[in-house]
Enzyme design. Structure first.
Site, PDB file in Angstrom:
ATOM      1  N   ARG A 111     -21.567  -0.317  18.744  1.00 14.66           N
ATOM      2  CA  ARG A 111     -20.265  -0.930  18.458  1.00 14.66           C
ATOM      3  C   ARG A 111     -20.410  -1.845  17.241  1.00 14.66           C
ATOM      4  NH1 ARG A 111     -19.414  -6.030  22.653  1.00 14.66           N
ATOM      5  NH2 ARG A 111     -21.434  -6.965  22.243  1.00 14.66           N
ATOM      6  N   ASN A 149     -13.332  -7.327  17.569  1.00 17.45           N
ATOM      7  CA  ASN A 149     -14.234  -8.178  18.344  1.00 17.45           C
ATOM      8  C   ASN A 149     -15.412  -8.617  17.488  1.00 17.45           C
ATOM      9  OD1 ASN A 149     -14.750  -9.211  21.114  1.00 17.45           O
ATOM     10  ND2 ASN A 149     -16.686  -8.134  20.831  1.00 17.45           N
ATOM     11  N   GLU A 150     -15.636  -9.905  17.445  1.00 21.92           N
ATOM     12  CA  GLU A 150     -16.826 -10.462  16.780  1.00 21.92           C
ATOM     13  C   GLU A 150     -17.198  -9.711  15.503  1.00 21.92           C
ATOM     14  OE1 GLU A 150     -19.958 -10.962  19.714  1.00 21.92           O
ATOM     15  OE2 GLU A 150     -19.032 -12.832  20.396  1.00 21.92           O
ATOM     16  N   CYS A 155     -22.255  -3.420   5.286  1.00 19.31           N
ATOM     17  CA  CYS A 155     -22.457  -1.967   5.170  1.00 19.31           C
ATOM     18  C   CYS A 155     -22.898  -1.664   3.740  1.00 19.31           C
ATOM     19  CB  CYS A 155     -21.149  -1.255   5.498  1.00 19.31           C
ATOM     20  SG  CYS A 155     -21.243   0.533   5.238  1.00 19.31           S
ATOM     21  N   CYS A 160     -18.955   1.108  -0.031  1.00 20.35           N
ATOM     22  CA  CYS A 160     -19.095  -0.348  -0.095  1.00 20.35           C
ATOM     23  C   CYS A 160     -19.749  -0.760  -1.415  1.00 20.35           C
ATOM     24  CB  CYS A 160     -19.904  -0.858   1.098  1.00 20.35           C
ATOM     25  SG  CYS A 160     -18.941  -0.818   2.623  1.00 20.35           S
ATOM     26  N   GLU A 303     -14.564 -16.586  24.793  1.00 26.41           N
ATOM     27  CA  GLU A 303     -15.587 -16.029  25.683  1.00 26.41           C
ATOM     28  C   GLU A 303     -16.599 -17.105  26.038  1.00 26.41           C
ATOM     29  OE1 GLU A 303     -17.790 -12.636  24.341  1.00 26.41           O
ATOM     30  OE2 GLU A 303     -16.022 -11.687  23.481  1.00 26.41           O
ATOM     31  N   LYS A 352     -23.987  -4.391  32.374  1.00 28.99           N
ATOM     32  CA  LYS A 352     -23.632  -4.368  33.804  1.00 28.99           C
ATOM     33  C   LYS A 352     -24.217  -5.554  34.562  1.00 28.99           C
ATOM     34  CE  LYS A 352     -27.267  -1.197  35.457  1.00 28.99           C
ATOM     35  NZ  LYS A 352     -27.782  -0.298  34.420  1.00 28.99           N
ATOM     36  N   PHE A 353     -25.238  -6.196  33.983  1.00 31.62           N
ATOM     37  CA  PHE A 353     -25.791  -7.379  34.658  1.00 31.62           C
ATOM     38  C   PHE A 353     -25.381  -8.690  33.987  1.00 31.62           C
ATOM     39  CE2 PHE A 353     -28.979  -4.130  36.084  1.00 31.62           C
ATOM     40  CZ  PHE A 353     -28.549  -4.109  37.410  1.00 31.62           C
TER      41      PHE A 353
HETATM   42  C1  GLA Z   1     -20.137 -11.029  22.887  1.00 25.57           C
HETATM   43  C2  GLA Z   1     -19.112  -9.895  22.897  1.00 25.57           C
HETATM   44  C3  GLA Z   1     -18.794  -9.416  24.277  1.00 25.57           C
HETATM   45  C4  GLA Z   1     -20.035  -9.334  25.119  1.00 25.57           C
HETATM   46  C5  GLA Z   1     -20.694 -10.688  25.163  1.00 25.57           C
HETATM   47  C6  GLA Z   1     -21.923 -10.729  26.041  1.00 25.57           C
HETATM   48  O1  GLA Z   1     -19.613 -12.273  22.860  1.00 25.57           O
HETATM   49  O2  GLA Z   1     -17.934 -10.233  22.226  1.00 25.57           O
HETATM   50  O3  GLA Z   1     -18.172  -8.146  24.157  1.00 25.57           O
HETATM   51  O4  GLA Z   1     -20.904  -8.388  24.581  1.00 25.57           O
HETATM   52  O5  GLA Z   1     -21.108 -11.012  23.857  1.00 25.57           O
HETATM   53  O6  GLA Z   1     -22.469 -12.014  26.077  1.00 25.57           O
HETATM   54 ZN    ZN Z   2     -19.484   1.100   3.866  1.00 19.97          ZN
END
Ligand code: GLA
Ligand code: ZN
Length: 694
Positions: A111, A149-150, A155, A160, A303, A352-353
């Site tokens: 991702r 997200n984050e 690249c 680029c 988060e 998952k953990f």
């Molecule tokens: C980041 C991501 C989340 C998740 C958390 C786990 O902050 O944005 O999707 O992966 O880390 O700590």
């Molecule tokens: Zn690129």
């Protein structure tokens, strides 16, 4: 900010992982209500669930989730799914996959690894965002857009690279100029055609800084491209994206103006062996940065983990009480929203953990669920605080990604183990100021400093003429400027200032010349002597010292080891109506603390001195301030609250006078006062208690 009359509380919610089990999805809504949740970020990685093949949309499941949210009075922070590309898109258009420095294109999967430039990916994200906005514009649950997200990284693909060249052309106009400011005659690097310019070459340090600037700009323009259809179709729904504190690749000062509100992800790593107070002060640093980025307005904690993370080396659970206190610490620092990663643990995948509100067991009987329900209850009681701004401090500290990048790109001068000497210096000085009882705001080099009594600029290694002028004017007009080792070595191109450090032409402002730098071994005990360092009149230097000549400045402390003996290391100088202080060494922790106690006394800074590990935070609203008081210790501590009534946030118990703060206690004063007549003027809440630097 999303409209809110109370502190919003929720989590990242991934219903797309549970489409095979509707009972789970229905139960989620019941559990959310039970835990006191108000909101959730929905579907951050759900692109394929929404568009399983090109142009085929399957919004049915999301319709249902949104409707259930609306029925339950929950708000949706609807995510745009750009953080993870659909497999079909990535296979169809391999150019949307990121390329590393080594020229290798990433496989589909993972991702946060899309190309920042690809017109195809930009068009695809704008298209899915438009579809989402068209479908949910009028939906009563829609409260906020959570963009991607984050955002992070860079690249190095051909697209680029070409866009980097175009960016450089716009910036420098001619190759001649670029060659000059990158000092390319060094090692025969002179470019004779734009196409020769690589995206990475650590031997050209000007290039390294420009590459980071360029990648940062690409992220912001990617973000703007994502927001365009949302702003067109849902002009009243605010847009945000979740930051990562002091993340290296993202100069968030550039992002803040593009967004409607500021959100951050914070994962303080619990460690039952270390000092919770020091950790809390480091977290306060990040929170203060968010306050600064939000321009002093409330922000969102997007988060955090309700228990442990799963990606650390030792993933400690938080001790009972710590989590509630961490949440309240964010609220005290201006957060009006508290969300977790994650609502429910998935059964598979590499997270998952990771801690979640709902465990694999699936119900509300877990310890963590119980703690989260308590957090929900306490946050509900804090509604009167919503919208209050964190109190503005008298001291500003500059946090500057540009200085960090320039220092990182330079081979020397820096020392210590960390790859991020710059941020470390800022956090050290922040902690010392806070330990001395002085509040600090984090600001950018462009923030208006009027109204501040002092500005602290740790390791401001690169300095533009404009910034130097602004800081000098601030000082001449009566402010106090505290600078440290590694100040003013280079200009914004990472070219060394000539004429003696600190530059540009700051020798007169600080009344000194920093001629040389020396590095210390870990076991080298370099003594610093000065009256400010307690009875022993001594502290010591860590890993870097500068050999300074006073040129008019008053010497407050000297080096007393080796051939440096007698050289000035802490200096004070008049500058117009103000003053400068210069610390030409990295001081031991107790030394930095002692320096700020001295500074506070000398220039009359307000201090709140409390027992070790006890911290006060204020937010201010139209009707006056509210004060939070935290005990970060694992033991009880006695404080004198004076005549004011505080309430313990866990059980509502009223406290005044000499009070025992329980381990991880959090107290609040001022919420009930919103209705009463007590003066709103600020007063220290306890008599200063003399503390000795340890
Ligand atoms: C980041 C991501 C989340 C998740 C958390 C786990 O902050 O944005 O999707 O992966 O880390 O700590
Ligand atoms: Zn690129």
């Amino acid at each position: 900010m999303p409209a809110c009359e109370r502190v919003l509380y929720g989590a990242d919610y991934n219903p797309d992982q549970w489409l095979h089990d509707d009972a789970v999805l229905r139960n989620d809504i019941a559990l959310m209500r039970r835990v006191g949740a108000t909101s959730a970020s929905i579907g951050i990685f759900s692109w394929t669930a929404l568009e399983p093949s090109p142009g085929v949309y399957t919004f049915g499941w999301l319709d249902e989730v949104m409707d259930r949210f609306a029925q339950a009075g929950l708000r949706a922070f609807l995510a745009t799914p750009s953080g993870s590309k659909p497999m079909w898109l990535s296979e169809l258009h391999p150019e949307i996959r990121r390329v590393g420095r080594d020229g290798r294109r990433e496989p589909s999967g993972g991702r946060h690894n899309h190309c920042l430039t690809s017109p195809m990916y930009r068009a695809a994200t704008a298209r899915i965002n438009r579809e989402l906005a068209l479908r949910y514009a009028q939906h009563p649950a829609l409260a906020l857009w959570h963009i991607g997200n984050e955002f992070n990284g860079d690249c190095h693909c051909e697209l680029c690279k070409h866009s980097f060249h175009a960016w450089l052309r716009r910036r420098y106009g001619s190759l001649d100029r670029l060659n000059r400011v990158w000092w390319t005659s060094f090692w025969n690097h002179t470019f004779t055609d734009w196409s020769q310019i690589p995206t990475h070459d650590p031997s050209i340090d000007g290039l390294c800084v420009d590459w980071l600037r360029y990648s940062n700009d690409q992220h912001v323009s990617f973000l703007e491209n994502e927001m365009a259809p949302l702003r067109e179709l849902t002009p009243d729904v605010p847009c945000t994206t979740n930051f990562m504190g002091t993340n290296r690749a993202t100069n968030y000062w550039r992002w803040a103006g593009a967004l409607d509100c500021i959100s951050n992800d914070v994962y303080p790593m619990p460690d039952d062996r270390d000092d919770a107070w020091r950790r809390a002060l480091s977290t306060d640093f990040t929170h203060s940065l968010m306050r600064g980025l939000a321009g002093g307005k409330p922000w969102l904690l997007m988060e955090c983990s309700p228990s442990s993370v799963n990606w650390g080396k030792i993933n400690k659970l938080k001790r009972p009480g710590v989590h509630l206190q961490e949440v309240l610490q964010a609220v005290a620092n201006g957060a009006d929203v508290v969300h977790y990663f994650q609502w429910r643990k998935g059964c598979g995948g590499c997270e998952k953990f990771h801690g979640a509100v709902v465990d694999h067991e699936g119900g509300d009987g877990s310890r963590v669920f119980g703690e989260c329900a308590e957090v929900g209850r306490v946050l509900a009681s804090l509604s009167p605080v919503v919208g209050f701004s964190p109190r503005r401090a008298a001291v500003a500290m500059i946090y500057d990604w540009e200085a960090r990048w320039a220092l990182e790109a330079s081979v020397g001068p820096k020392a210590g183990d960390s790859g991020d000497r710059y941020t470390e210096a800022c956090i050290e000085h922040f902690r010392a100021l806070r330990t001395a009882g002085v509040e600090v705001d984090l600001v950018s080099v462009e923030t208006d400093l009027s109204g501040y009594r002092a500005v602290i600029t740790p390791a401001l290694y690169s300095l533009s003429e404009a910034t130097a002028r602004r800081l000098t004017t601030f000082t001449e007009q009566g402010g106090v400027w505290v600078a440290t080792y590694l100040t003013g070595y280079v200009d914004p191109h990472n070219l060394c200032w000539r004429g003696g450090f600190p530059g540009p032409r700051l020798r007169e402002v600080f009344g000194l010349w920093n001629e040389e730098v020396d590095y210390l071994h870990d076991d080298e005990n370099t003594i610093i002597r000065g009256d400010m360092f307690g009875r022993a009149r001594e502290t010591h230097a860590l890993d870097i010292i500068e050999r300074i000549h006073a040129e008019g400045a008053r010497v407050l402390a000297t080096l007393e080891s080796d051939f440096h003996t007698g050289l000035p290391v802490i200096l004070r100088h008049h500058c117009g109506n103000g003053e400068t202080f210069y610390l030409g060494a990295r001081l031991a922790e107790a030394g930095t603390w002692a320096f700020y106690e001295f500074l506070a006394a000398e220039i009359g800074l307000e201090r709140t001195v409390l027992p070790r590990g006890v911290v006060r935070k204020c937010r201010v609203g139209a009707d006056g301030p509210v004060e939070f008081l935290f005990n970060y210790n694992r033991r009880s501590v006695e404080v004198d609250l004076g005549p004011h009534t505080f309430h313990r946030l866990t059980d509502g118990q009223a406290c005044r006078g000499t009070t025992t703060l329980l381990p991880y206690d959090s107290l609040l004063r001022g919420v009930s006062r919103l209705q009463d007549t007590e003066t709103t003027a600020h007063r220290p809440i306890a008599q200063p208690i003399a503390l000795q630097p340890s």
